[in-house]
Scaffold this motif. Sequence first.
Motif, short mmCIF file in Angstrom:
data_model
loop_
_atom_site.label_atom_id
_atom_site.label_comp_id
_atom_site.label_asym_id
_atom_site.label_seq_id
_atom_site.Cartn_x
_atom_site.Cartn_y
_atom_site.Cartn_z
N GLY A 407 0.82 -1.21 0.00
CA GLY A 407 0.00 0.00 0.00
C GLY A 407 0.85 1.26 0.00
O GLY A 407 0.51 2.26 -0.65
N MET A 408 1.97 1.24 0.72
CA MET A 408 2.87 2.38 0.74
C MET A 408 3.52 2.58 -0.63
O MET A 408 3.65 3.72 -1.11
CB MET A 408 3.94 2.17 1.81
N GLU A 411 0.82 3.92 -2.92
CA GLU A 411 0.52 5.31 -2.58
C GLU A 411 1.58 6.24 -3.17
O GLU A 411 1.27 7.27 -3.78
CB GLU A 411 0.46 5.47 -1.07
N GLY A 414 1.13 6.65 -6.78
CA GLY A 414 -0.11 7.27 -7.23
C GLY A 414 -1.11 6.30 -7.80
O GLY A 414 -1.85 6.63 -8.72
N GLY A 416 -3.24 2.09 -7.03
CA GLY A 416 -3.65 1.05 -6.09
C GLY A 416 -2.97 -0.26 -6.44
O GLY A 416 -2.11 -0.31 -7.33
N GLN A 472 -6.71 3.49 -5.54
CA GLN A 472 -5.86 3.50 -4.36
C GLN A 472 -6.21 2.30 -3.46
O GLN A 472 -7.22 1.64 -3.67
CB GLN A 472 -6.02 4.79 -3.58
N GLY A 473 -5.37 2.05 -2.47
CA GLY A 473 -5.60 0.94 -1.55
C GLY A 473 -5.08 -0.37 -2.10
O GLY A 473 -4.51 -0.44 -3.20
N SER A 489 -7.33 2.83 1.67
CA SER A 489 -6.90 3.97 0.86
C SER A 489 -5.40 4.15 1.03
O SER A 489 -4.64 3.22 0.87
CB SER A 489 -7.67 5.23 1.27
N SER A 490 -4.97 5.37 1.37
CA SER A 490 -3.55 5.59 1.57
C SER A 490 -3.10 5.01 2.91
O SER A 490 -3.92 4.86 3.83
CB SER A 490 -3.23 7.09 1.52
N THR A 492 0.18 6.08 4.50
CA THR A 492 0.92 7.09 5.28
C THR A 492 0.28 8.47 5.23
O THR A 492 0.50 9.29 6.12
CB THR A 492 2.35 7.22 4.78
N GLY A 495 1.12 10.93 0.34
CA GLY A 495 0.84 11.15 -1.07
C GLY A 495 1.88 10.55 -1.98
O GLY A 495 2.78 9.82 -1.55
N SER A 496 1.76 10.87 -3.28
CA SER A 496 2.68 10.31 -4.26
C SER A 496 4.03 11.01 -4.21
O SER A 496 4.13 12.17 -3.83
CB SER A 496 2.08 10.43 -5.66
#
Length: 497
Positions: A407-408, A411, A414, A416, A472-473, A489-490, A492, A495-496
């Motif tokens: 996920g990181m 994220e 930008g 999923g 995302q996610g 979702s995100s 952290t 953001g990207s």
Amino acid sequence: MQRTEDGGRLMPVYLDGSTAPPTADRPVDILALLGDRSTLARRPGFHIEQAADKAELAAYHRLRQDAFVHEQGLFTGHDLDDRDGDARTLVLVARDHAGTIVGGVRLGPVADGPDIGWWAGGRLVVAPGTRGPQGIGAALVRAACARAEAEGALRFDATVQARNEVLFKRLGWRSVREATVANAPHVLMRWPIGRTAAQATSAKAALGPLLTELRRTTSDQAALGGAGFIGDDGAPIPGTDVIAACDAIVPSMVERDPGWAGWCSVLVNVNDLAAMGASPLGLLDSVAAKNAAHAARILAGLGRAGQAYGVPVLGGHTQLGVPAALSVTALGRTGRPVPGGGGRPGHAVRLTADLGGNWRPGYRGRQWDSSTRRRTDELRAMTGAVAAARPAAAKDVSMAGIAGTLGMLAEASGCGAVLDVAAVPRPPAATTGDWFTCFPGFAMLTTDAPGAPPLPAGPATGAVCGELTEGQGVGLRWPDGEITEAVTSSVTGMGSA
């Protein structure tokens, strides 16, 4: 127990007034012996345990026969199936105060072959005379959910009769779709297991809000890794080919297991450099300990790991007479660092992990130890694999677990991700739930165009096990095509990159 005379002979007198000792087939009820009437009045009329022998399984099967064959007419003759014959199937039963089995439910892995963490419950039954306000059925369902999660399941389904959908929803289950079983209307329902999301949230969710102020108050474009490397495992030092990484060890671990803490402080930093394709140059340590003996144990573990990985300890800082703490800074070199945010939708996701070793004693289900058993050449092959293969993106699996770390990466890229549960390399000694949320000795997530070569990681095992997607996610994809939510979702909030 008191004693009394009986014809010149001392006899025991128990608290309930009897002189006969308790027998094996008459279990001692401590509350009754103590005469605690108020607690007895509040005690549930049943308790739940796992069926332990053939007699208890037979009693459960008789309840099922009476309910599903004779009472409801769902089956003819019997309701037994292949799940009953699977040695992995568990049965939980409810007993009343007399020891009579008055309900039960079964649960276990869905598919034949290795247990991949997909479990199902079924054949929930309660004896006619005990249905209703006692809540035996609801208690059995809750017990089954807890047991499935304890066994490492990340997906837990049940196909329930339509009339019981309300009960399951009240207990927190979610309806998936309608189904038909034995020509009767049923509903496929799913228990929401949030283990992977909870691990990622607890480990990483605070980063974005915490670092926002730091990013706002600095004008340096290299802050927090600089453009293209925000949230990465290491930070490129501007104007050089040097990568810096820094990790701290949880203080409680430094306190109770100083040698292992010292080893891990090297492991995590070398892995951070490895994820960026950097070759390690050296380490700086910062050690705090209650006394010299404790500090010596920390430094001994750190020194052993430095020698095993072939990385020198260049210096650092040591302070005594204070609470235990340990952090290490690692310096490495690469002219072309591999970013954690270099993935794009359509990229294949690969996990390369060292499946050797076992759970570290005292950390079962949380820390996998393979590195202490490896030779220096094996460790170097693994930590040099990203530099050799140069994938589009790479990130070593951290305390966020496999799904959380993916996920990181997603994220920062930008996008999923979807992870194929059955394709993830996993050691036989680890359940899916534990492996997806533990800290492994070496596990690297990489993404690249489909068909890209694998990482040449020596003894580590690699496999393509998912892809990056739009959105995302992170979702978990199962052999039947179903996708369950792992990270919403995100991770952290940074953001990207």
